[in-house]
Motif scaffolding. Structure first.
Motif, PDB file in Angstrom:
ATOM      1  N   TRP A  40       0.821  -1.212   0.000  1.00  0.00           N
ATOM      2  CA  TRP A  40       0.000   0.000   0.000  1.00  0.00           C
ATOM      3  C   TRP A  40       0.852   1.258   0.000  1.00  0.00           C
ATOM      4  N   SER A  41       2.066   1.187   0.436  1.00  0.00           N
ATOM      5  CA  SER A  41       2.949   2.357   0.452  1.00  0.00           C
ATOM      6  C   SER A  41       3.594   2.627  -0.902  1.00  0.00           C
ATOM      7  N   LEU A  42       3.619   1.652  -1.783  1.00  0.00           N
ATOM      8  CA  LEU A  42       4.247   1.838  -3.087  1.00  0.00           C
ATOM      9  C   LEU A  42       3.675   3.004  -3.892  1.00  0.00           C
ATOM     10  N   PRO A  43       2.367   3.241  -3.903  1.00  0.00           N
ATOM     11  CA  PRO A  43       1.866   4.396  -4.671  1.00  0.00           C
ATOM     12  C   PRO A  43       2.432   5.730  -4.191  1.00  0.00           C
ATOM     13  N   LEU A  44       2.902   5.809  -2.964  1.00  0.00           N
ATOM     14  CA  LEU A  44       3.506   7.041  -2.482  1.00  0.00           C
ATOM     15  C   LEU A  44       4.818   7.341  -3.214  1.00  0.00           C
ATOM     16  N   LEU A  45       5.442   6.318  -3.771  1.00  0.00           N
ATOM     17  CA  LEU A  45       6.702   6.490  -4.487  1.00  0.00           C
ATOM     18  C   LEU A  45       6.503   6.792  -5.969  1.00  0.00           C
ATOM     19  N   TRP A  46       5.273   6.633  -6.455  1.00  0.00           N
ATOM     20  CA  TRP A  46       5.011   6.871  -7.867  1.00  0.00           C
ATOM     21  C   TRP A  46       5.142   8.361  -8.170  1.00  0.00           C
ATOM     22  N   PRO A  47       5.614   8.697  -9.372  1.00  0.00           N
ATOM     23  CA  PRO A  47       5.792  10.118  -9.719  1.00  0.00           C
ATOM     24  C   PRO A  47       4.450  10.856  -9.769  1.00  0.00           C
ATOM     25  N   GLN A  48       4.457  12.086  -9.264  1.00  0.00           N
ATOM     26  CA  GLN A  48       3.249  12.894  -9.232  1.00  0.00           C
ATOM     27  C   GLN A  48       3.220  13.933 -10.350  1.00  0.00           C
ATOM     28  N   THR A  49       4.364  14.232 -10.916  1.00  0.00           N
ATOM     29  CA  THR A  49       4.427  15.225 -11.988  1.00  0.00           C
ATOM     30  C   THR A  49       5.299  14.691 -13.113  1.00  0.00           C
ATOM     31  N   GLY A  50       5.171  15.289 -14.279  1.00  0.00           N
ATOM     32  CA  GLY A  50       5.999  14.903 -15.418  1.00  0.00           C
ATOM     33  C   GLY A  50       5.279  13.938 -16.338  1.00  0.00           C
ATOM     34  N   GLU A  51       6.047  13.341 -17.248  1.00  0.00           N
ATOM     35  CA  GLU A  51       5.470  12.447 -18.252  1.00  0.00           C
ATOM     36  C   GLU A  51       5.063  11.096 -17.665  1.00  0.00           C
ATOM     37  N   ASP A  52       5.732  10.655 -16.623  1.00  0.00           N
ATOM     38  CA  ASP A  52       5.471   9.334 -16.050  1.00  0.00           C
ATOM     39  C   ASP A  52       4.408   9.355 -14.954  1.00  0.00           C
ATOM     40  N   THR A  53       3.568  10.366 -14.918  1.00  0.00           N
ATOM     41  CA  THR A  53       2.556  10.495 -13.878  1.00  0.00           C
ATOM     42  C   THR A  53       1.560   9.339 -13.960  1.00  0.00           C
ATOM     43  N   VAL A  54       1.229   8.789 -12.821  1.00  0.00           N
ATOM     44  CA  VAL A  54       0.250   7.711 -12.725  1.00  0.00           C
ATOM     45  C   VAL A  54      -1.095   8.343 -12.390  1.00  0.00           C
ATOM     46  N   SER A  55      -2.130   7.958 -13.107  1.00  0.00           N
ATOM     47  CA  SER A  55      -3.442   8.558 -12.872  1.00  0.00           C
ATOM     48  C   SER A  55      -4.034   8.076 -11.556  1.00  0.00           C
ATOM     49  N   SER A  56      -4.960   8.837 -11.042  1.00  0.00           N
ATOM     50  CA  SER A  56      -5.629   8.470  -9.783  1.00  0.00           C
ATOM     51  C   SER A  56      -6.406   7.175  -9.941  1.00  0.00           C
ATOM     52  N   ALA A  57      -7.008   6.988 -11.105  1.00  0.00           N
ATOM     53  CA  ALA A  57      -7.778   5.769 -11.347  1.00  0.00           C
ATOM     54  C   ALA A  57      -6.881   4.534 -11.280  1.00  0.00           C
ATOM     55  N   ALA A  59      -4.060   4.286  -9.639  1.00  0.00           N
ATOM     56  CA  ALA A  59      -3.653   4.112  -8.247  1.00  0.00           C
ATOM     57  C   ALA A  59      -4.768   3.460  -7.427  1.00  0.00           C
ATOM     58  N   LEU A  60      -6.005   3.881  -7.647  1.00  0.00           N
ATOM     59  CA  LEU A  60      -7.126   3.282  -6.906  1.00  0.00           C
ATOM     60  C   LEU A  60      -7.332   1.818  -7.294  1.00  0.00           C
ATOM     61  N   ILE A  61      -7.171   1.503  -8.559  1.00  0.00           N
ATOM     62  CA  ILE A  61      -7.286   0.103  -8.991  1.00  0.00           C
ATOM     63  C   ILE A  61      -6.182  -0.725  -8.341  1.00  0.00           C
ATOM     64  N   TYR A  62      -4.969  -0.196  -8.304  1.00  0.00           N
ATOM     65  CA  TYR A  62      -3.857  -0.898  -7.665  1.00  0.00           C
ATOM     66  C   TYR A  62      -4.158  -1.152  -6.185  1.00  0.00           C
ATOM     67  N   ILE A  63      -4.618  -0.125  -5.490  1.00  0.00           N
ATOM     68  CA  ILE A  63      -4.921  -0.272  -4.057  1.00  0.00           C
ATOM     69  C   ILE A  63      -6.021  -1.300  -3.850  1.00  0.00           C
ATOM     70  N   PHE A  64      -7.059  -1.303  -4.705  1.00  0.00           N
ATOM     71  CA  PHE A  64      -8.130  -2.281  -4.584  1.00  0.00           C
ATOM     72  C   PHE A  64      -7.614  -3.698  -4.830  1.00  0.00           C
ATOM     73  N   VAL A  65      -6.764  -3.869  -5.836  1.00  0.00           N
ATOM     74  CA  VAL A  65      -6.222  -5.201  -6.145  1.00  0.00           C
ATOM     75  C   VAL A  65      -5.353  -5.702  -4.988  1.00  0.00           C
ATOM     76  N   VAL A  66      -4.540  -4.824  -4.415  1.00  0.00           N
ATOM     77  CA  VAL A  66      -3.718  -5.212  -3.263  1.00  0.00           C
ATOM     78  C   VAL A  66      -4.612  -5.588  -2.091  1.00  0.00           C
ATOM     79  N   TRP A  67      -5.642  -4.801  -1.850  1.00  0.00           N
ATOM     80  CA  TRP A  67      -6.584  -5.076  -0.760  1.00  0.00           C
ATOM     81  C   TRP A  67      -7.238  -6.446  -0.945  1.00  0.00           C
TER      82      TRP A  67
END
Length: 93
Positions: A40-57, A59-67
């Motif tokens: 669950w902490s891994l999304p905190l390391l994902w880039p928030q700005t720039g070309e490699d930005t991960v969308s909120s959707a 991130a939420l799918i990832y968190i749900f799958v981990v859960w």
């Protein structure tokens, strides 16, 4: 048989396979919350700005799958531990 001087220290202890397996399952059950926290902490390391930005959707799918994965993992571990408890001990009468 080996001489006592060949190997210093305590003799090797061999556990029954069932006892060893149960202890490893208990260890896995103890580590499941740590695994969940790390995943669950891994999304905190994902880039928030720039070309490699991960969308909120995403991130939420990832968190749900981990859960859901942690739920399935702990369910499986609890089933394995329950099997061990339900089995009657071998007694010679």
């Amino acid at each position: 048989m080996r001489e006592p001087t060949d190997r210093p220290g305590l003799p090797t202890v061999f556990h029954e396979r069932r006892t060893y397996r149960r202890r490893r399952v208990m260890d896995a059950a103890r580590l499941a919350p740590v695994l969940a926290l790390v995943l669950w902490s891994l999304p905190l390391l994902w880039p928030q700005t720039g070309e490699d930005t991960v969308s909120s959707a995403t991130a939420l799918i990832y968190i749900f799958v981990v859960w859901a994965g942690i739920i399935v993992l702990t369910w499986g571990l609890s089933r394995l531990l329950a099997e061990e408890v339900d089995d009657p001990p071998d007694t010679d009468t």
